[in-house]
Design a protein around this motif. Structure first.
Motif, PDB file in Angstrom:
ATOM      1  N   ARG A   1     -42.340  44.643  19.514  1.00 12.78           N
ATOM      2  CA  ARG A   1     -43.157  45.547  18.689  1.00 12.78           C
ATOM      3  C   ARG A   1     -42.405  46.835  18.371  1.00 12.78           C
ATOM      4  O   ARG A   1     -42.436  47.320  17.236  1.00 12.78           O
ATOM      5  CB  ARG A   1     -44.470  45.858  19.405  1.00 12.78           C
ATOM      6  CG  ARG A   1     -45.408  44.670  19.563  1.00 12.78           C
ATOM      7  CD  ARG A   1     -46.538  44.991  20.496  1.00 12.78           C
ATOM      8  NE  ARG A   1     -46.035  45.308  21.840  1.00 12.78           N
ATOM      9  CZ  ARG A   1     -46.805  45.671  22.860  1.00 12.78           C
ATOM     10  NH1 ARG A   1     -48.120  45.780  22.682  1.00 12.78           N
ATOM     11  NH2 ARG A   1     -46.282  45.936  24.042  1.00 12.78           N
ATOM     12  N   MET A   2     -41.743  47.383  19.403  1.00 15.63           N
ATOM     13  CA  MET A   2     -40.954  48.592  19.178  1.00 15.63           C
ATOM     14  C   MET A   2     -39.803  48.319  18.208  1.00 15.63           C
ATOM     15  O   MET A   2     -39.477  49.147  17.356  1.00 15.63           O
ATOM     16  CB  MET A   2     -40.397  49.117  20.499  1.00 15.63           C
ATOM     17  CG  MET A   2     -41.436  49.670  21.455  1.00 15.63           C
ATOM     18  SD  MET A   2     -42.235  51.193  20.861  1.00 15.63           S
ATOM     19  CE  MET A   2     -43.808  50.530  20.296  1.00 15.63           C
TER      20      MET A   2
ATOM     21  N   LEU B   1     -41.191  48.133  14.610  1.00 11.36           N
ATOM     22  CA  LEU B   1     -41.509  49.460  14.092  1.00 11.36           C
ATOM     23  C   LEU B   1     -40.243  50.243  13.768  1.00 11.36           C
ATOM     24  O   LEU B   1     -40.190  50.969  12.769  1.00 11.36           O
ATOM     25  CB  LEU B   1     -42.358  50.221  15.109  1.00 11.36           C
ATOM     26  CG  LEU B   1     -43.789  49.720  15.312  1.00 11.36           C
ATOM     27  CD1 LEU B   1     -44.460  50.449  16.464  1.00 11.36           C
ATOM     28  CD2 LEU B   1     -44.604  49.881  14.036  1.00 11.36           C
ATOM     29  N   MET B   2     -39.215  50.091  14.593  1.00 10.28           N
ATOM     30  CA  MET B   2     -37.951  50.770  14.349  1.00 10.28           C
ATOM     31  C   MET B   2     -37.283  50.260  13.079  1.00 10.28           C
ATOM     32  O   MET B   2     -36.800  51.038  12.245  1.00 10.28           O
ATOM     33  CB  MET B   2     -37.022  50.586  15.541  1.00 10.28           C
ATOM     34  CG  MET B   2     -35.745  51.403  15.475  1.00 10.28           C
ATOM     35  SD  MET B   2     -34.534  50.927  16.731  1.00 10.28           S
ATOM     36  CE  MET B   2     -33.885  49.422  15.970  1.00 10.28           C
TER      37      MET B   2
ATOM     38  N   TRP C   1     -47.441  59.516  22.333  1.00  4.90           N
ATOM     39  CA  TRP C   1     -46.767  59.764  23.612  1.00  4.90           C
ATOM     40  C   TRP C   1     -47.278  61.006  24.323  1.00  4.90           C
ATOM     41  O   TRP C   1     -46.778  61.344  25.398  1.00  4.90           O
ATOM     42  CB  TRP C   1     -45.259  59.892  23.391  1.00  4.90           C
ATOM     43  CG  TRP C   1     -44.663  58.790  22.581  1.00  4.90           C
ATOM     44  CD1 TRP C   1     -44.028  58.902  21.370  1.00  4.90           C
ATOM     45  CD2 TRP C   1     -44.642  57.387  22.893  1.00  4.90           C
ATOM     46  NE1 TRP C   1     -43.618  57.679  20.925  1.00  4.90           N
ATOM     47  CE2 TRP C   1     -43.971  56.719  21.829  1.00  4.90           C
ATOM     48  CE3 TRP C   1     -45.123  56.621  23.969  1.00  4.90           C
ATOM     49  CZ2 TRP C   1     -43.781  55.341  21.812  1.00  4.90           C
ATOM     50  CZ3 TRP C   1     -44.933  55.243  23.945  1.00  4.90           C
ATOM     51  CH2 TRP C   1     -44.272  54.625  22.887  1.00  4.90           C
TER      52      TRP C   1
ATOM     53  N   GLY D   1     -41.930  57.230  12.016  1.00  5.41           N
ATOM     54  CA  GLY D   1     -42.138  56.122  12.944  1.00  5.41           C
ATOM     55  C   GLY D   1     -40.864  55.720  13.645  1.00  5.41           C
ATOM     56  O   GLY D   1     -40.876  55.383  14.841  1.00  5.41           O
ATOM     57  N   TYR D   2     -39.741  55.745  12.934  1.00  6.95           N
ATOM     58  CA  TYR D   2     -38.456  55.459  13.573  1.00  6.95           C
ATOM     59  C   TYR D   2     -38.168  56.487  14.664  1.00  6.95           C
ATOM     60  O   TYR D   2     -37.693  56.134  15.754  1.00  6.95           O
ATOM     61  CB  TYR D   2     -37.336  55.471  12.534  1.00  6.95           C
ATOM     62  CG  TYR D   2     -35.959  55.272  13.147  1.00  6.95           C
ATOM     63  CD1 TYR D   2     -35.500  54.001  13.443  1.00  6.95           C
ATOM     64  CD2 TYR D   2     -35.148  56.361  13.445  1.00  6.95           C
ATOM     65  CE1 TYR D   2     -34.256  53.813  14.031  1.00  6.95           C
ATOM     66  CE2 TYR D   2     -33.899  56.187  14.031  1.00  6.95           C
ATOM     67  CZ  TYR D   2     -33.453  54.908  14.314  1.00  6.95           C
ATOM     68  OH  TYR D   2     -32.234  54.728  14.906  1.00  6.95           O
TER      69      TYR D   2
ATOM     70  N   THR E   1     -40.151  55.722  17.869  1.00 10.32           N
ATOM     71  CA  THR E   1     -39.978  54.414  18.508  1.00 10.32           C
ATOM     72  C   THR E   1     -38.553  54.130  18.977  1.00 10.32           C
ATOM     73  O   THR E   1     -38.359  53.344  19.913  1.00 10.32           O
ATOM     74  CB  THR E   1     -40.401  53.270  17.566  1.00 10.32           C
ATOM     75  OG1 THR E   1     -39.647  53.362  16.337  1.00 10.32           O
ATOM     76  CG2 THR E   1     -41.881  53.336  17.263  1.00 10.32           C
TER      77      THR E   1
ATOM     78  N   ARG F   1     -37.737  54.518  22.687  1.00  4.55           N
ATOM     79  CA  ARG F   1     -38.464  53.576  23.544  1.00  4.55           C
ATOM     80  C   ARG F   1     -37.855  52.186  23.534  1.00  4.55           C
ATOM     81  O   ARG F   1     -38.192  51.361  24.380  1.00  4.55           O
ATOM     82  CB  ARG F   1     -39.919  53.498  23.101  1.00  4.55           C
ATOM     83  CG  ARG F   1     -40.852  54.465  23.832  1.00  4.55           C
ATOM     84  CD  ARG F   1     -40.569  55.907  23.480  1.00  4.55           C
ATOM     85  NE  ARG F   1     -41.385  56.838  24.253  1.00  4.55           N
ATOM     86  CZ  ARG F   1     -41.392  58.150  24.082  1.00  4.55           C
ATOM     87  NH1 ARG F   1     -40.620  58.692  23.158  1.00  4.55           N
ATOM     88  NH2 ARG F   1     -42.140  58.925  24.841  1.00  4.55           N
ATOM     89  N   THR F   2     -36.980  51.901  22.616  1.00  2.00           N
ATOM     90  CA  THR F   2     -36.344  50.586  22.583  1.00  2.00           C
ATOM     91  C   THR F   2     -35.238  50.467  23.630  1.00  2.00           C
ATOM     92  O   THR F   2     -34.854  49.350  24.001  1.00  2.00           O
ATOM     93  CB  THR F   2     -35.739  50.297  21.200  1.00  2.00           C
ATOM     94  OG1 THR F   2     -34.676  51.223  20.928  1.00  2.00           O
ATOM     95  CG2 THR F   2     -36.796  50.359  20.110  1.00  2.00           C
TER      96      THR F   2
END
Length: 299
Positions: free
Chosen positions: A72-73, A76-77, A121, A171-172, A175, A178-179
């Protein structure tokens, strides 16, 4: 006390902002040269194709779907910095003046990123950073006041696309970290996946007219779209996120409209008014306050 880790992040945030502002000027320049009138579609090929070829060795080793990354991350990235962002940003110039690009996309993205960082977050900015965001908002509003004067019945479509691009780019920012990916690995994944989609797009529309463009123009756009924006800009932005956090790194985006305005005056001969200079000053003050020079976010 001097913190080399943080200083490097600040330097990379500034570099990303300079490249981002220059990319806007280069894109505007392309729409008025031999690449026009299909520049957005053709520029997207350079924007993701050149970096994909350069960074392909990284993907060759790791694969298109790294095992340790949350899917999911990753999605979104890829959407946030990949071809959906590119199409939204460049297609907006078909409907709205490209001057709106800097104000509504690069200018709004840091504010959206700060909102997303708080919502997702729970990153809460301190008073200094809230003041910085207020200056950034003022800079966006000042630049937008004059660029929105030429609003027309079709302009709203381009403005919505620019705002969509701002949301995706933000959004990038929230996220990527978190990847767990490195900046180079993230840049490789974004560009290679995007270029695969671009290949499908080229096949569906029956080819490209890039090769009919003047070679000097094409070479210049390869440098700006592919090397600077596609490789160095995304990498520098990712390093800034890694070192500073999502919202502080995104704050540097507020400089992009100012850099674009100054670059347009110097390179394209666009007018630079007193209001432009005031908004540039507000953007600089806002970035200094919101980027992390002062105490970090409270968790």
């Amino acid at each position: 006390m001097f913190n080399i880790h943080k200083a490097w992040g600040l330097l990379m945030g500034l570099a990303a902002a300079i490249i981002g502002g220059g990319w806007q000027v280069a894109t505007r320049h392309a729409t008025a040269t031999g690449l026009s009138p299909i520049a957005p579609d053709d520029l997207i090929i350079l924007r993701y194709g050149v970096p994909a070829l350069l960074l392909l060795p990284i993907i060759w080793r790791s694969g298109l779907l790294p095992r340790h990354v949350d899917r999911r991350m990753l999605l979104l990235m890829l959407v946030g910095a990949g071809v959906p962002f590119g199409f939204a940003a460049m297609s907006g110039t078909r409907f709205a003046p490209t001057s709106h690009m800097g104000v509504l996309m690069a200018g709004a993205s840091p504010l959206i990123a700060a909102g997303l960082a708080w919502w997702v977050w729970r990153e809460i900015p301190n008073g200094t950073r809230r003041m910085g965001m207020a200056f950034m908002l003022a800079a966006v509003m000042l630049l937008g006041a004059q660029t929105l004067v030429d609003w027309s019945a079709s302009t709203w479509r381009g403005d919505l696309l620019f705002l969509l691009a701002a949301l995706l780019w933000a959004g990038y920012a929230v996220t990527f970290k978190r990847t767990g990916l490195s900046p180079w690995h993230a840049a490789a994944l974004v560009n290679v996946w995007s270029f695969l989609l671009v290949i499908v797009w080229i096949a569906a529309r029956g080819g490209t007219q890039l090769l009919s463009a003047p070679m000097s123009t094409l070479a210049w756009q390869v440098i700006w779209q592919g090397l600077l924006a596609g490789v160095l800009g995304l990498w520098a932005y990712s390093v800034a996120i890694e070192r500073l956090g999502a919202a502080p790194a995104a704050a540097f985006g507020a400089l992009a409209p100012a850099i674009s305005a100054v670059g347009g005056w110097w390179w394209l001969g666009d007018s630079l008014t007193a209001l432009d200079l005031v908004s540039v000053s507000a953007a600089v003050i806002g970035v200094v306050l919101a980027s992390g020079v002062w105490p970090a976010y409270r968790r």
